[in-house]
Design a protein around this motif. Structure first.
Motif, mmCIF file in Angstrom:
data_model
loop_
_atom_site.group_PDB
_atom_site.id
_atom_site.type_symbol
_atom_site.label_atom_id
_atom_site.label_comp_id
_atom_site.label_asym_id
_atom_site.label_seq_id
_atom_site.Cartn_x
_atom_site.Cartn_y
_atom_site.Cartn_z
ATOM 1 N N TYR A 94 0.843 -1.190 0.000
ATOM 2 C CA TYR A 94 0.000 0.000 0.000
ATOM 3 C C TYR A 94 0.883 1.248 0.000
ATOM 4 O O TYR A 94 1.837 1.343 0.768
ATOM 5 N N TYR A 95 0.503 2.179 -0.860
ATOM 6 C CA TYR A 95 1.236 3.434 -1.015
ATOM 7 C C TYR A 95 0.267 4.611 -0.864
ATOM 8 O O TYR A 95 -0.917 4.507 -1.190
ATOM 9 N N CYS A 96 0.802 5.726 -0.457
ATOM 10 C CA CYS A 96 0.009 6.950 -0.493
ATOM 11 C C CYS A 96 0.696 7.927 -1.436
ATOM 12 O O CYS A 96 1.886 7.808 -1.738
ATOM 13 N N ASN A 97 -0.070 8.872 -1.893
ATOM 14 C CA ASN A 97 0.476 9.967 -2.687
ATOM 15 C C ASN A 97 -0.500 11.119 -2.627
ATOM 16 O O ASN A 97 -1.663 10.951 -2.262
ATOM 17 N N ARG A 98 -0.022 12.267 -2.949
ATOM 18 C CA ARG A 98 -0.895 13.427 -2.985
ATOM 19 C C ARG A 98 -1.625 13.438 -4.321
ATOM 20 O O ARG A 98 -1.342 12.650 -5.229
ATOM 21 N N HIS A 99 -2.597 14.349 -4.448
ATOM 22 C CA HIS A 99 -3.317 14.479 -5.717
ATOM 23 C C HIS A 99 -3.290 15.938 -6.135
ATOM 24 O O HIS A 99 -3.774 16.792 -5.380
ATOM 25 N N PRO A 100 -2.724 16.278 -7.280
ATOM 26 C CA PRO A 100 -2.109 15.412 -8.287
ATOM 27 C C PRO A 100 -0.877 14.696 -7.732
ATOM 28 O O PRO A 100 -0.193 15.219 -6.868
ATOM 29 N N ALA A 101 -0.640 13.517 -8.247
ATOM 30 C CA ALA A 101 0.406 12.666 -7.684
ATOM 31 C C ALA A 101 1.794 13.268 -7.882
ATOM 32 O O ALA A 101 2.101 13.857 -8.911
ATOM 33 N N SER A 102 2.605 13.098 -6.868
ATOM 34 C CA SER A 102 4.015 13.426 -6.965
ATOM 35 C C SER A 102 4.750 12.283 -7.634
ATOM 36 O O SER A 102 4.342 11.128 -7.537
ATOM 37 N N ALA A 103 5.833 12.607 -8.298
ATOM 38 C CA ALA A 103 6.665 11.560 -8.901
ATOM 39 C C ALA A 103 7.418 10.776 -7.834
ATOM 40 O O ALA A 103 7.941 9.702 -8.106
ATOM 41 N N SER A 104 7.465 11.335 -6.619
ATOM 42 C CA SER A 104 8.187 10.680 -5.535
ATOM 43 C C SER A 104 7.237 9.796 -4.752
ATOM 44 O O SER A 104 6.337 10.284 -4.089
ATOM 45 N N TRP A 105 7.454 8.508 -4.835
ATOM 46 C CA TRP A 105 6.649 7.555 -4.084
ATOM 47 C C TRP A 105 7.430 7.085 -2.860
ATOM 48 O O TRP A 105 8.651 7.004 -2.876
ATOM 49 N N GLY A 106 6.691 6.722 -1.831
ATOM 50 C CA GLY A 106 7.326 6.135 -0.671
ATOM 51 C C GLY A 106 7.648 4.675 -0.905
ATOM 52 O O GLY A 106 7.447 4.146 -2.004
ATOM 53 N N GLN A 107 8.106 4.035 0.142
ATOM 54 C CA GLN A 107 8.486 2.629 0.027
ATOM 55 C C GLN A 107 7.289 1.699 0.136
ATOM 56 O O GLN A 107 7.370 0.526 -0.180
ATOM 57 N N GLY A 108 6.182 2.244 0.577
ATOM 58 C CA GLY A 108 4.982 1.437 0.741
ATOM 59 C C GLY A 108 5.017 0.630 2.029
ATOM 60 O O GLY A 108 6.037 0.556 2.721
ATOM 61 N N THR A 109 3.896 0.029 2.341
ATOM 62 C CA THR A 109 3.814 -0.844 3.499
ATOM 63 C C THR A 109 3.070 -2.111 3.098
ATOM 64 O O THR A 109 2.021 -2.052 2.455
#
Length: 115
Positions: A94-109
């Motif tokens: 599972y990942y989160c991102n802002r909207h509009p999405a950033s090109a930088s994604w986290g590592q997820g969980t």
């Protein structure tokens, strides 16, 4: 620089619950909607839930409606995903991102649903 740090995943039995957290930094959190996504092995990343910048408007994928709840705390720059009645098909990163999405994604969980 946008940073997104997800946490809260783990192993849970079918029917169980988890609460995921995503701490954001590097942008004005309260000005952006936020989205949770998930990606299962061999599948494309899919949208799970969205919430607007105020927290009042929320939308969910049909597959998680009535089971998942997205909410946010703008004071903590954190968005949450409360997941109930988990099914094996909910297993994914599972990942989160802002909207509009950033090109930088986290590592997820990682969320694993298994008996």
């Amino acid at each position: 620089q946008v940073q997104l740090v997800e946490s809260g995943g783990g192993l849970v039995q079918p029917g169980g619950s988890l609460r995921l957290s995503c701490v954001a930094s590097g942008f004005i959190f309260s000005a952006y909607g936020m989205t949770w996504y998930r990606q299962a092995p061999g599948k494309e990343r899919e949208l799970v839930a969205t919430i607007d910048s105020t927290g009042f408007r929320r939308n969910y994928a049909d597959s998680v409606k009535e089971r998942f709840r997205i909410f946010r705390d703008n004071r903590k720059s954190t968005v949450y995903l409360e997941m109930n009645s988990l099914k094996p098909e909910d297993a994914a990163v599972y990942y989160c991102n802002r909207h509009p999405a950033s090109a930088s994604w986290g590592q997820g969980t990682q969320v694993t649903v298994s008996s």
